[in-house]
Design a protein around this motif. Structure first.
Motif, mmCIF file in Angstrom:
data_model
loop_
_atom_site.group_PDB
_atom_site.id
_atom_site.type_symbol
_atom_site.label_atom_id
_atom_site.label_comp_id
_atom_site.label_asym_id
_atom_site.label_seq_id
_atom_site.Cartn_x
_atom_site.Cartn_y
_atom_site.Cartn_z
ATOM 1 N N ASN A 143 -20.039 24.990 -22.620
ATOM 2 C CA ASN A 143 -18.586 25.030 -22.458
ATOM 3 C C ASN A 143 -17.986 23.680 -22.087
ATOM 4 N N ASP A 144 -18.708 22.886 -21.294
ATOM 5 C CA ASP A 144 -18.172 21.623 -20.792
ATOM 6 C C ASP A 144 -18.689 20.404 -21.540
ATOM 7 N N GLY A 159 -20.686 17.687 -19.032
ATOM 8 C CA GLY A 159 -21.447 18.925 -19.183
ATOM 9 C C GLY A 159 -22.939 18.802 -18.933
#
Length: 131
Positions: free
Chosen positions: A110-111, A16
């Protein structure tokens, strides 16, 4: 022992990671940067995060005993700013001289894995060789 470029490239291997820099919070300058810059400009980002880092590093209310000694290590280890889509992790780097730099990692919310990023950034900060 890794230098600035190697440490920043290592930070970019974190899940991320969108961008990473090493910032001097006294001058507001990016000593190194890789990846994307929040807002598209690493120098502006460095100046803005330096203000935040300086405020936290010089805050007596966060220091043990309520006082900060000039030239000593900052009273905090790291700082996390959360936005709707990202985390900004500032990890203060202890140095043999004046300890006025921090690693800034821009992490996709999110990642990314914030817990893992904090652990790895702490390890990187401990191994970082400046000079």
């Amino acid at each position: 022992m890794p230098g600035i470029d190697e440490s920043l490239l290592e930070a970019m291997r974190l899940p991320g990671a969108r961008g990473a820099s090493l910032v001097d919070w006294i001058s507001g300058l990016a000593l190194g940067a890789v990846g994307e810059a929040p807002g598209g400009d690493w120098e502006a980002t460095a100046a803005e995060t330096a203000e935040l880092g300086r405020h936290v590093a010089e805050s007596g209310s966060l220091a043990a005993g309520g006082t900060v000694e000039p030239g000593k290590e900052p009273p905090v280890e790291d700082l996390i700013a959360t936005t709707g889509d990202a985390y900004h992790l500032l990890r203060f780097v202890r140095t043999p001289f004046d300890s006025t730099v921090f690693l800034h990692l821009w992490l996709d919310r999110n990642d990314g894995n914030l817990a893992l990023a904090r652990i790895r950034l702490a390890e990187m900060a401990d191994r970082l060789v400046l000079g």
